[in-house]
Design a protein around this motif. Structure first.
Motif, mmCIF file in Angstrom:
data_model
loop_
_atom_site.group_PDB
_atom_site.id
_atom_site.type_symbol
_atom_site.label_atom_id
_atom_site.label_comp_id
_atom_site.label_asym_id
_atom_site.label_seq_id
_atom_site.Cartn_x
_atom_site.Cartn_y
_atom_site.Cartn_z
ATOM 1 N N MET A 152 5.496 56.060 6.362
ATOM 2 C CA MET A 152 4.441 55.125 6.781
ATOM 3 C C MET A 152 5.003 53.703 6.813
ATOM 4 S SD MET A 152 0.738 54.474 5.002
ATOM 5 C CE MET A 152 -0.334 53.177 5.606
ATOM 6 N N ASP A 153 4.806 53.029 7.937
ATOM 7 C CA ASP A 153 5.307 51.671 8.077
ATOM 8 C C ASP A 153 4.528 50.698 7.203
ATOM 9 O OD1 ASP A 153 7.164 52.474 9.901
ATOM 10 O OD2 ASP A 153 5.907 52.039 11.658
ATOM 11 N N ILE A 154 5.236 49.691 6.722
ATOM 12 C CA ILE A 154 4.595 48.647 5.932
ATOM 13 C C ILE A 154 4.095 47.558 6.873
ATOM 14 C CG2 ILE A 154 4.943 46.948 4.098
ATOM 15 C CD1 ILE A 154 7.236 48.716 3.083
ATOM 16 N N ARG A 155 2.859 47.157 6.727
ATOM 17 C CA ARG A 155 2.278 46.167 7.627
ATOM 18 C C ARG A 155 2.880 44.783 7.362
ATOM 19 N NH1 ARG A 155 -4.096 46.421 7.501
ATOM 20 N NH2 ARG A 155 -3.731 44.833 9.093
ATOM 21 N N PRO A 156 3.019 43.980 8.409
ATOM 22 C CA PRO A 156 3.544 42.620 8.230
ATOM 23 C C PRO A 156 2.668 41.795 7.300
ATOM 24 C CG PRO A 156 3.572 43.229 10.556
ATOM 25 C CD PRO A 156 2.808 44.304 9.832
ATOM 26 N N ASN A 157 3.299 41.004 6.449
ATOM 27 C CA ASN A 157 2.562 40.024 5.659
ATOM 28 C C ASN A 157 3.463 38.841 5.362
ATOM 29 O OD1 ASN A 157 3.835 40.325 2.930
ATOM 30 N ND2 ASN A 157 3.035 42.406 3.114
ATOM 31 N N HIS A 158 2.943 37.878 4.619
ATOM 32 C CA HIS A 158 3.650 36.622 4.391
ATOM 33 C C HIS A 158 4.839 36.756 3.452
ATOM 34 C CE1 HIS A 158 -0.251 35.420 5.935
ATOM 35 N NE2 HIS A 158 0.220 34.217 6.165
ATOM 36 N N THR A 159 4.937 37.867 2.767
ATOM 37 C CA THR A 159 5.992 38.053 1.768
ATOM 38 C C THR A 159 7.000 39.086 2.244
ATOM 39 O OG1 THR A 159 4.425 37.555 0.001
ATOM 40 C CG2 THR A 159 6.455 38.673 -0.627
ATOM 41 N N ILE A 160 8.279 38.750 2.121
ATOM 42 C CA ILE A 160 9.310 39.730 2.437
ATOM 43 C C ILE A 160 10.016 40.155 1.152
ATOM 44 C CG2 ILE A 160 9.668 39.033 4.823
ATOM 45 C CD1 ILE A 160 12.051 37.398 3.935
ATOM 46 N N TYR A 161 10.429 41.411 1.164
ATOM 47 C CA TYR A 161 11.122 42.003 0.016
ATOM 48 C C TYR A 161 12.584 42.195 0.383
ATOM 49 C CZ TYR A 161 12.785 45.829 -2.952
ATOM 50 O OH TYR A 161 13.529 46.624 -3.783
ATOM 51 N N ILE A 162 13.469 41.724 -0.475
ATOM 52 C CA ILE A 162 14.904 41.800 -0.215
ATOM 53 C C ILE A 162 15.556 42.624 -1.319
ATOM 54 C CG2 ILE A 162 17.004 40.441 0.166
ATOM 55 C CD1 ILE A 162 14.965 38.014 0.440
ATOM 56 N N ASN A 163 16.410 43.558 -0.943
ATOM 57 C CA ASN A 163 17.207 44.249 -1.949
ATOM 58 C C ASN A 163 18.667 44.284 -1.514
ATOM 59 O OD1 ASN A 163 17.279 46.290 -0.072
ATOM 60 N ND2 ASN A 163 16.162 47.765 -1.301
ATOM 61 N N ASN A 164 19.479 44.914 -2.328
ATOM 62 C CA ASN A 164 20.935 44.872 -2.187
ATOM 63 C C ASN A 164 21.464 43.447 -2.370
ATOM 64 O OD1 ASN A 164 23.332 46.428 -1.834
ATOM 65 N ND2 ASN A 164 23.594 45.533 0.204
ATOM 66 N N VAL A 165 20.811 42.690 -3.250
ATOM 67 C CA VAL A 165 21.242 41.325 -3.565
ATOM 68 C C VAL A 165 22.303 41.392 -4.666
ATOM 69 C CG1 VAL A 165 20.493 39.070 -4.446
ATOM 70 C CG2 VAL A 165 18.990 40.389 -2.934
ATOM 71 N N ASN A 166 23.297 40.553 -4.566
ATOM 72 C CA ASN A 166 24.363 40.508 -5.572
ATOM 73 C C ASN A 166 23.770 40.140 -6.934
ATOM 74 O OD1 ASN A 166 26.628 39.871 -7.174
ATOM 75 N ND2 ASN A 166 27.806 39.268 -5.386
ATOM 76 N N ASP A 167 23.746 41.076 -7.875
ATOM 77 C CA ASP A 167 23.071 40.849 -9.155
ATOM 78 C C ASP A 167 23.930 40.089 -10.167
ATOM 79 O OD1 ASP A 167 24.869 42.770 -9.948
ATOM 80 O OD2 ASP A 167 23.387 44.340 -10.299
ATOM 81 N N LYS A 168 25.113 39.667 -9.760
ATOM 82 C CA LYS A 168 25.958 38.883 -10.666
ATOM 83 C C LYS A 168 25.678 37.376 -10.546
ATOM 84 C CE LYS A 168 29.801 42.148 -11.026
ATOM 85 N NZ LYS A 168 29.064 43.273 -10.471
ATOM 86 N N ILE A 169 24.856 36.995 -9.573
ATOM 87 C CA ILE A 169 24.540 35.582 -9.381
ATOM 88 C C ILE A 169 23.459 35.160 -10.367
ATOM 89 C CG2 ILE A 169 23.854 33.844 -7.683
ATOM 90 C CD1 ILE A 169 26.452 35.435 -7.078
ATOM 91 N N LYS A 170 23.633 33.996 -10.989
ATOM 92 C CA LYS A 170 22.642 33.498 -11.939
ATOM 93 C C LYS A 170 21.316 33.248 -11.236
ATOM 94 C CE LYS A 170 25.916 31.342 -15.140
ATOM 95 N NZ LYS A 170 26.346 30.081 -15.780
ATOM 96 N N LYS A 171 20.238 33.434 -11.990
ATOM 97 C CA LYS A 171 18.895 33.387 -11.410
ATOM 98 C C LYS A 171 18.613 32.082 -10.674
ATOM 99 C CE LYS A 171 14.010 33.574 -12.748
ATOM 100 N NZ LYS A 171 13.064 33.759 -13.862
ATOM 101 N N GLU A 172 18.913 30.930 -11.296
ATOM 102 C CA GLU A 172 18.586 29.655 -10.672
ATOM 103 C C GLU A 172 19.428 29.415 -9.420
ATOM 104 O OE1 GLU A 172 15.992 27.777 -11.298
ATOM 105 O OE2 GLU A 172 15.495 29.382 -12.690
#
Length: 219
Positions: free
Chosen positions: A1-21
């Protein structure tokens, strides 16, 4: 089932070694070129590692960012981007927090801020719309394939600038100046390509307080 467009995007496969700030600053610098970013959620818990949410004010901005940055090499890992699920607990909770704060300000503090602290209210308004303030004209040199950047914030790094400028055709490299955090050079293949990037990113705010000034470098 497709996710409907909204104002928020979800990103994954982000480099988790980068500090949060640093991660949040880099995401802001990259995504705010598509429109006003209301908030960025990047948690470093085990469950949320390598993931982030970017909330835009306009639906068109989130759609454009999703299309343009799909697979973008962010800290050497291609981002996977989709619309956030509307029932996402993280986003619902975050939006609720934003709504509560705004209501409390409107009901309890609006009159007080207007009467006794207009400077603070003006500053808050500036932060809320980071790219809206007019940029003072900067004296320029003749067109050149190398751009000179100044008025950069202290936290600027080569990765941030590369992510901004490699959106444009002809981008070659970013060169920082040792001992100076506030200036940098960006090289393109032709002066025409440099001019397109210069016009598009003139006044871009890497942080809410520093509007980047771009001129052609001296030949």
């Amino acid at each position: 089932m497709d996710i409907r467009p909204n104002h928020t995007i979800y990103i994954n496969n982000v480099n988790d070694k980068i500090k949060k700030e640093e991660l949040k600053r880099s995401l802001y610098a990259l995504f705010s070129q598509f429109g006003q970013v209301i908030d960025i959620v990047a948690l470093k818990t085990m469950k949320m590692r390598g993931q982030a949410f970017v909330v835009f004010r306009e639906l068109g901005s989130s759609t454009n960012a999703l299309r343009q940055l799909q697979g973008f090499p962010f800290y050497n890992k291609p981002m996977r981007i989709q619309y956030a699920r509307t029932d996402s607990e993280v986003i619902s909770k975050m939006r609720g927090t934003f709504g509560d704060k705004e209501k409390k300000k409107d009901k309890k503090k609006k009159a007080l801020e207007l009467a006794s602290n207009p400077a603070k209210k003006a500053a808050l308004g500036t932060n809320a719309q980071p790219n809206a303030a007019p940029v003072q004209q900067t004296p320029d040199n003749p067109p050149n394939y190398i751009l000179f950047l100044n008025n950069l914030p202290e936290e600027t790094n080569e990765m941030m600038l590369s992510m901004l400028f490699n959106q444009f055709p002809g981008f070659k490299e970013v060169r920082l100046v040792p001992g100076r955090h506030d200036i940098a050079f960006v090289e393109f293949e032709t002066e025409g390509q440099a001019g397109v990037a210069r016009d598009a990113l003139q006044g871009f705010r890497i942080t809410s307080t520093c509007a980047m000034k771009i001129t052609y470098a001296k030949k």
